[in-house]
Design an enzyme around this catalytic site. Structure first.
Site, PDB file in Angstrom:
ATOM      1  N   ASP A 190      31.578  43.089  29.521  1.00 11.35           N
ATOM      2  CA  ASP A 190      30.530  43.662  28.492  1.00 11.35           C
ATOM      3  C   ASP A 190      29.970  42.302  27.757  1.00 11.35           C
ATOM      4  O   ASP A 190      30.550  41.142  27.820  1.00 11.35           O
ATOM      5  CB  ASP A 190      30.787  44.571  27.614  1.00 11.35           C
ATOM      6  CG  ASP A 190      32.108  44.170  26.747  1.00 11.35           C
ATOM      7  OD1 ASP A 190      31.868  43.052  25.947  1.00 11.35           O
ATOM      8  OD2 ASP A 190      33.211  44.682  26.764  1.00 11.35           O
TER       9      ASP A 190
ATOM     10  N   GLU B 197      40.445  25.979  59.642  1.00 12.80           N
ATOM     11  CA  GLU B 197      40.024  26.748  58.855  1.00 12.80           C
ATOM     12  C   GLU B 197      39.633  26.067  57.338  1.00 12.80           C
ATOM     13  O   GLU B 197      38.740  26.360  56.732  1.00 12.80           O
ATOM     14  CB  GLU B 197      40.778  27.937  58.412  1.00 12.80           C
ATOM     15  CG  GLU B 197      40.725  29.015  59.763  1.00 12.80           C
ATOM     16  CD  GLU B 197      42.114  30.114  59.721  1.00 12.80           C
ATOM     17  OE1 GLU B 197      41.777  31.259  60.033  1.00 12.80           O
ATOM     18  OE2 GLU B 197      42.889  29.655  59.198  1.00 12.80           O
TER      19      GLU B 197
END
Ligand code: DGJ
Length: 742
Positions: A538, A613
């Site tokens: 919020d 990776e």
């Protein structure tokens, strides 16, 4: 001047660049609301307000025999209580004589330069470049002498108006507040409006729902003690036809992290009232004579350019006027790796250094040690509250661990859950009365933990002392501040029986005090908020933290909806987003494209990645840094709606000067032998020519926005693309000629 008082008409008009808001000290000194919408000149909008003799809608006593003036039908800035207005109320007060009544009339107003601040609650601020003004209008009830001070902050350039409210007991005996709304906004006709909100649940926060206004009270609220996963303190009222690009949209964003209520009522005459503020559940607040209560701020914005226009207003404003952290504008956010999904609580100092070493190869800047480093914490049944380093796990000590990470050229971050306590903890054993628990009853268990009574000063002081001690003991660069349960058992051992109705709100005030004392005193630390994912996302939290963990759900396909919904009000630079093992069938590249919509990072065991990776991840981290100026500072566009059955989800960031854009696409549903899909850009300069991913062949902004780019069908499921658009020529026609000559 952004605020104009017209003496003759007794109107007060708030002007921003593109909007006007008007109120009037009207008939019998009631403060009427006359207008909010596209900018109008300083004219009296009272002509719209009609008065009829409405059956069963009473008239104030002072209107004598005139039956046409009813508060049940008049648009008001702040509604009265028991004065014949039967719509949802702005205030419910119990007067010292036990009566329930508030009859506020305008008695004073003040206009001043600068933006008001609240004493105990976070609110937005004016930056140097802003022309901000404050209006204060005082309403007073002549019998009880209770004053309600309405506060308005007007941000001219930002097109934002804020509202907050203060109640002062001017009487000589205590009173009690049962309901106090920070905003009341009456629309003269709201029959063709929709209400948009962001409901959700754990793992699926801020999904988007839209409902037509019908004749009842539509309620969006949380009573979980926090703003919650289930709802968000943000609503939009919009035209029924409003879409991303068209239509009138009014946004209301509440700066509060506790229980909240937003009510939108379409009344019997098709008028619409919106109120928003602290939820009245178990709210019973005593005000002694001369005491004041302040309600949280609501940030309002209006756009006639659909949801995108409204989102841009909030994104720009919340990026500049909400959080003072240097990480908002001055310092670039790091690429982080978090230990949670890599090791959960099963780690030690050696394991963390190994992860950091592998992550270094991936271009990661920051290692975050998540839950499990303190007290006795091998699972989530114990240890919360004991904010002391567990040296069985961190054998070399925190200081040395941080040094080792720093020696790798990386920064170090740490996790806390300050508001919670485990029954199996030294803190609970020493201070059982610090946990919220109703006397004589067993507490509700949630993740086997209890909430600390944050309203108590000694609890606040303990947390401030302990957490600051840890932060000051080592070179900590980042903190993740978590909370992992909803509040129940609302009770404070520190307050008498008659004040237990204040605990929910006092908890939040205590929390803000602790945050002030920890976060604002450590300006060099980057704080990220978290609540079991995005359960307390919020604006009040974003006042402290520049970023917030969107969700514990890292599945990149679910994230498309999570990011889409969150972006209606919160800028994407606040959205914590990581690549993890979640979504096994989704390519690593797609995970990276999705995480680049937010703050970007990893949440996996880097030691398990192959060298190849790791190299791919290094390229991704570098790419995130390369596009940072676009994704963190540009305008965000939702190009498709992932809640509709489509074949792809697309979004775009465009730099403010339209010179660069990053358009991202995830192919979500490849139908066999299906149609060719095109993604149409937004926000480009239609006259300019852009290169697409470095191609020499240039495309006009107009073509990219109107015809779009084809998205290849010859790809595996859940593939993703990024189109980097770079403006090469200023004028399309000029460039066209130049190409011809060649
Ligand atoms: C919930 C958070 O959302 C997770 O990321 C992790 O920090 C856990 N809490 C730790 O308990």
């Amino acid at each position: 001047m952004a605020i104009i008082f017209n003496e003759k008409a007794r109107t007060i008009t708030l002007q921003t660049k593109n909007t006007s808001y008007q109120m009037k000290i009207g008939n019998l000194d009631y403060l009427l609301h006359l207008y909010y919408g596209p900018a109008i000149p300083d004219e009296d909008m009272n002509y719209q307000v009609m008065q009829y003799d409405r059956g069963f809608s009473g008239n104030p006593y002072e209107s004598r025999n005139a039956r046409t003036f009813s508060l049940d039908a008049q648009p008001q800035e702040f509604s009265t209580q028991q004065q014949g207005d039967f719509r949802t109320a702005s205030i419910e007060v119990v007067n010292s004589d036990g009566s329930y009544s508030y009859h506020g009339k305008a008695v004073d107003y003040r206009i001043r330069e600068g933006k008001y601040q609240l004493e105990q609650l976070p609110c937005v601020f004016a930056c140097e470049a802003d022309t901000a003004h404050t209006l204060e209008v005082t309403l007073c009830d002549a019998v009880s002498n209770i004053k309600v001070i309405l506060l308005y902050g007007v941000f001219e350039e930002a097109d934002v108006i804020t509202r907050a409210v203060k109640v002062v007991n001017g009487g000589d005996r205590p009173i009690h507040l049962k309901k106090i709304m920070s905003v009341c906004l009456d629309f003269l006709n709201g029959a063709d409006m929709d209400l948009l909100s962001l409901p959700g649940r754990y793992g699926q926060e801020r999904q988007v729902e839209r409902q037509p206004m019908t004749h009842h009270i539509h309620t969006i609220s949380s009573v979980r003690g926090s703003s919650s996963h289930q709802q968000n303190p943000f609503v939009v009222l919009c035209d029924r036809e409003a879409s991303e690009d068209y239509g009138r949209c009014y946004g209301f964003s509440l700066m509060y992290s506790g229980n909240f209520l937003a009510e939108a009522e379409l009344d019997q005459y098709d008028q619409l009232r919106l109120v928003m503020g602290i939820h009245p559940k178990q709210f019973f607040y005593e005000l002694k004579p001369q005491e004041a209560f302040e309600g949280p701020e609501v940030v309002m914005a209006f756009s006639s350019h659909g949801f995108t226009g409204l989102s841009h207003l909030y994104h720009d404003f919340y990026r500049t006027n909400l959080c003072r952290s240097k990480f908002v504008t001055e310092v670039q956010r790091p690429v982080l790796i978090n230990s949670w999904e890599a090791a959960f609580m099963d780690f030690d100092d050696v394991k963390l250094v190994e992860i950091a070493r592998a992550a270094k190869n991936m271009g990661v800047d920051l290692l975050v040690m998540d839950d499990g480093w303190f007290g006795k914490r091998d699972d989530d049944n114990s240890g919360l509250g004991d904010w002391f380093v567990n040296e069985d796990k961190i054998k070399c000590g925190l200081h040395r661990l941080v040094e080792q990470i720093n020696d790798l050229g990386m920064k170090f971050g740490i996790w806390f859950e300050p508001e919670m306590v485990s029954e199996d903890s030294d803190l609970y054993r020493a201070h059982p009365d610090w946990a919220m628990q109703i006397p004589g009853r067993h507490a509700v268990r949630s993740r086997n933990q209890m909430a600390l009574d944050m309203s108590r000063r000694e609890v606040q002081d303990y947390l401030i002392e302990r957490i600051n001690a840890i932060l000051d003991d080592a070179n900590i660069f980042y903190v993740k501040w978590d909370i992992n349960r909803s509040l129940a058992d609302i009770w404070s051992n520190d307050l008498p029986a008659e004040k237990q109705g204040e605990v929910y709100h006092r908890y939040i005030l205590g929390l803000y005090r602790v945050m002030d004392a920890i976060i604002l005193t450590h300006p060099d630390i980057l704080f990220e908020g978290c609540s079991g994912g995005g359960g307390r996302y919020d604006p009040a939290m974003l006042h402290y933290y520049p970023q917030y963990w969107v969700s514990d759900n890292n599945n990149p396909i679910d994230r498309l909806k999570l990011h889409y919904g969150t972006s209606f009000v919160y800028p994407t630079c606040t959205m914590g987003a990581h690549i993890s093992d979640s979504g096994r069938f989704v390519p690593l590249e797609t995970k990276a494209v999705v995480a680049m919509c937010g703050t970007f990072g990893y949440e996996l065991d880097a030691t398990h990645l192959s060298k190849k990776e790791q190299k791919i991840c290094k390229e991704q981290s570098d790419r995130f840094r390369k596009y940072y100026h676009i994704t963190f500072k540009g305008d965000f566009y939702r190009l498709t709606n992932p809640f509709r059955m489509g074949n792809m989800t697309a979004w775009e960031h465009v730099t403010k000067d339209k010179s660069e854009a990053l358009l991202s696409v995830v192919v979500t549903n490849l139908t066999c032998n299906g149609p060719q899909e095109y993604v149409r850009a937004k926000g480009l300069d239609p006259q300019a020519l852009y290169s697409v991913n470095g191609s020499k062949e240039l495309r006009s902004g107009s073509a990219l926005m109107n015809a779009g780019l084809p998205v290849s069908r010859e790809v595996p499921e859940y593939s993703a693309f990024q189109f980097h658009l770079v403006k090469k020529e200023k004028s399309h026609s000029k460039a066209h000629k130049a190409t011809k000559k060649e």
